[in-house]
Design a protein around this motif. Structure first.
Motif: not given
Ligand code: WT7
Length: 681
Positions: A331, A407-409, A431-432, A434-436, A520, A532, A535, A541, A546
């Protein structure tokens, strides 16, 4: 869903009809309009090509948007060339915006700096010249281990400027974790600081670098790697932040301020091919070894710029943007460094914790700087909820106009609290998801377009294709749950795992043939909106960070006290999940723990304290188990796989589920009966 899927923390999932349609005023001025969706749906590649041309400046134009000869190898804008740092900095100066503030920095002790785009250009140019002087070349890897200070942003951009690949390691990770990341990427240089401010005091960073590079002692004074230690690192560039004493390796260590002062502020950015690696960022997977997720230039920049502009409705001339993430996480890469600077935004960078020196620090900053867009994590929102609404109510938050979550739900309760208490019942909340690995936002409402549903990330952004599928990879009907997948390549997608092509294919591209498996669980509601669910693999999380169960387990078993360990993520009200470890002690330690200490002998080793400290040393304080339970057996299948689902039931005080696949079904009784014994929180 498999029966080993994480249970959802969202007890109050609701599929009620949209509660928060955009106001007419907001929609009228918003960057994004509904046509973006139809445009991208009709011509996905044409849409991304146009974004790439519009949002970035290319040294030489690309002739093809996407070269996709089959999963997982994607090449976006491949024959175009550009420079990331030029796009983030120089071109804004050339466009006459050199006086615009890029970074409004506030240190935890209250020191402040304002850095304009023109000043940023001089700083990144000096830093780029220093990197060259220190022997860094295009394509070399540079490890960055810094607190959240402007130099972190400058260091990343300076790497990009010369075409070097940055690998930022979060400052909260241990020497051990830093070392393995340096080794995996064969970094030639480390950029660090003496320390940073955290929770009211100076916290050292440099000793961890010395230790990672093989120093024998952490005593102050000269440090030199013992003979026989090999490292690819030739130089260490040290920012002076706290002024605390540091050990020094003559010939290896260089002060940042001295080197930059002596360097020229003239440097021409190196144009690289769009597919040139921009950075590696390590993230936890399902094994003990972190994955070096690597991203390239043109596609990553296109999607970070596009999403930052549209998801946050950025107006660069007037907004003051603030993303609370550290640059040590993705992020911080995409929404502190690249997205905002590509768009010429003015942003706040804050070094410290939200409760130092008082619990209103964030809200004081919002009021003082007139922050208009705030992007943070659900765990922070829930912590603020716990502290009480009186705290934000004591500050003028009326400048805020868009709020983001990542970052999480986010549970609907936290979502509505965020909108009501922080957003004054006025701001859209996005509510966004995405992932690394995805590099940029993938699923999110667009403020001004989407009617918001608290708790749902809702719809893939224009140009993004996501689906929820069953075990066989078939899309589930509305109202059903399954696995989240991404069915078309996207510009900011990871291009691989550094040095491990096979793991890249196995982890993401083989669960379902040729489509990307995100790891996810998700559900489509009756309107087809995506929720969402957490995991579905052995990844936890914790506070939006992560962590891998396997990584913590291997840290635990590396302690002589521990014979076996199993780690699960249990639901936690504030942090989303918390680390709970079940450990079997070695017989000799078990005896010592069980018997009270004899007067005059060493005190009993406190299992929990010892092991928590050990995990902090091996990985970092964020990985410390919240709870350690000493058990005599672990539940395993006949093939020897630990059944984490059952341990999660225990950790969350639920009735233990189906035990029929256990090799020995009496194990759970043994665990349950032992739990009134050495347990610790
Ligand atoms: C994992 C990715 C994306 C940058 C921060 C984390 C969870 C992330 C959400 C959301 C539900 C989410 C998922 C994903 N996650 N955003 N808006 N709603 N879950 O990055 O460390 O790569 O983790 O974070 O489980 O797979 P990350």
């Amino acid at each position: 869903m498999t029966d080993d899927a994480q249970s959802t923390p969202l007890e109050s999932l609701s599929t009620a009809s949209p509660a928060f349609p955009p106001t007419v005023e907001f929609a009228a001025q918003a960057n994004a309009h509904a046509e973006l969706y139809s445009w991208a749906a009709a011509d996905r590649l044409g849409f991304w090509g146009e974004q790439a041309r519009e949002l970035l400046t290319w040294d030489s134009p690309f002739s093809e948007v996407l070269d996709w000869s089959g999963a997982p190898v994607a090449r976006w804008f491949a024959d175009g060339t550009l420079n990331a740092c030029y796009n983030a900095v120089d071109r804004h100066v050339e466009a006459g915006n050199g006086d615009r503030v890029a970074l409004l920095f506030e240190g935890e002790p209250g020191d402040t700096r304002r850095i304009t785009y023109a000043e940023l250009q001089q700083e990144v140019s000096r830093a780029a010249n220093v990197l060259l002087d220190l022997g860094v070349r295009t394509g070399d890897r540079v490890a960055i281990y810094l607190p959240m200070i402007p130099e972190a942003v400058i260091a990343m951009l300076a790497c990009a400027r010369i075409g070097a690949v940055h690998s930022v390691v979060f400052g909260g990770f241990s020497a051990e974790a830093l070392r393995s990341r340096i080794d995996d990427a064969s970094a030639v240089l480390v950029i660090t600081a003496d320390g940073g401010y955290r929770r009211g005091s100076a916290s050292a960073l440099k000793p961890a670098v010395d230790e990672a590079l093989g120093a024998t002692s952490d005593a102050l004074g000269p440090v030199d790697p013992p003979s026989g230690t090999t490292t690819t690192v030739r130089k260490v560039l040290v920012v002076r932040r706290t002024g605390q004493d540091v050990a020094w390796s003559e010939g290896r260590d260089v002060w940042w301020h001295e080197a930059l002062a002596a360097a020229s502020d003239q440097h021409t950015p190196v144009a690289v091919e769009a597919e040139h690696p921009l950075f590696i960022l390590y993230t936890s997977g399902t094994t003990g070894k972190p994955k070096g997720i690597f991203h390239t230039t043109g596609g990553y920049l296109t999607q970070t710029a596009f999403t930052h502009l549209n998801v946050f409705d950025l107006k660069a001339e007037t907004d003051v943007y603030w993303c609370t993430a550290d640059v040590g996480w993705v992020t911080g890469h995409s929404y502190v460094v690249y997205g905002p600077l590509l768009n010429g935004a003015t942003q706040l960078v804050y070094e410290g914790t939200p409760d130092t020196p008082h619990k209103g620090r964030w809200w004081e900053l919002v009021a003082r700087y007139g922050v208009t867009i705030l992007y943070t994590a659900p765990t922070a929102i829930r912590t603020c909820m716990k502290w009480g609404e009186d705290i934000p109510a004591g500050h003028d938050l009326s400048s805020l106009r868009v709020l983001g979550s990542v970052g999480e739900p986010i549970n609907p309760e936290a979502w509505t609290w965020y909108r009501r208490v922080i957003g004054g019942d006025r701001t859209p909340v996005v509510d966004t998801w995405w992932q690394t690995e995805t590099g940029a936002i993938m699923i999110s409402p667009l403020p001004g377009v989407t009617a918001a549903k608290p708790g749902s990330a809702q719809t893939p952004l224009p140009g993004i294709a996501a689906e929820v599928v069953d075990e066989e990879g078939h899309p589930v009907p509305d109202g059903a749950s399954g696995y989240l997948v991404l069915t078309e390549p996207w510009p900011a997608m990871l291009r691989g795992i550094w040095g491990d092509e096979q793991r890249f294919r196995d982890t993401y591209w083989s669960r379902f043939a040729d489509i990307y498996f995100a790891g996810d669980g998700a559900r489509k509601d009756d309107d087809g909106d995506i929720w969402l669910l957490g995991r579905v693999d052995d990844v936890m999380n914790i506070s939006g960070h992560r962590l891998s169960t396997a990584e913590i387990e291997s840290a635990l078993v590396s302690h002589p006290m521990v014979a076996e360990a199993a780690v699960v993520g249990a639901s936690d009200e504030t942090t989303g999940q918390a680390v709970v470890a079940f450990v079997i002690l070695r017989a000799e330690w078990l005896d010592r723990v069980a018997e009270p200490a004899e007067p005059g002998t060493d005190p009993q080793p406190d299992v929990a304290t010892t092991l928590r400290a050990h995990v902090a040393k091996e990985i970092g304080p964020i990985a410390k188990p919240r709870t350690i339970l000493v058990v005599t057996e672990l539940p395993k299948t006949r093939s020897g796989k630990i059944m984490r689902r059952l341990l999660r039931d225990v950790a969350e005080h639920r009735t233990v589920g189906d035990v029929t696949t256990l090799a020995d079904s009496s194990v759970m009784d043994l665990i349950a009966s032992g739990l009134d014994r050495p347990t610790s929180t």
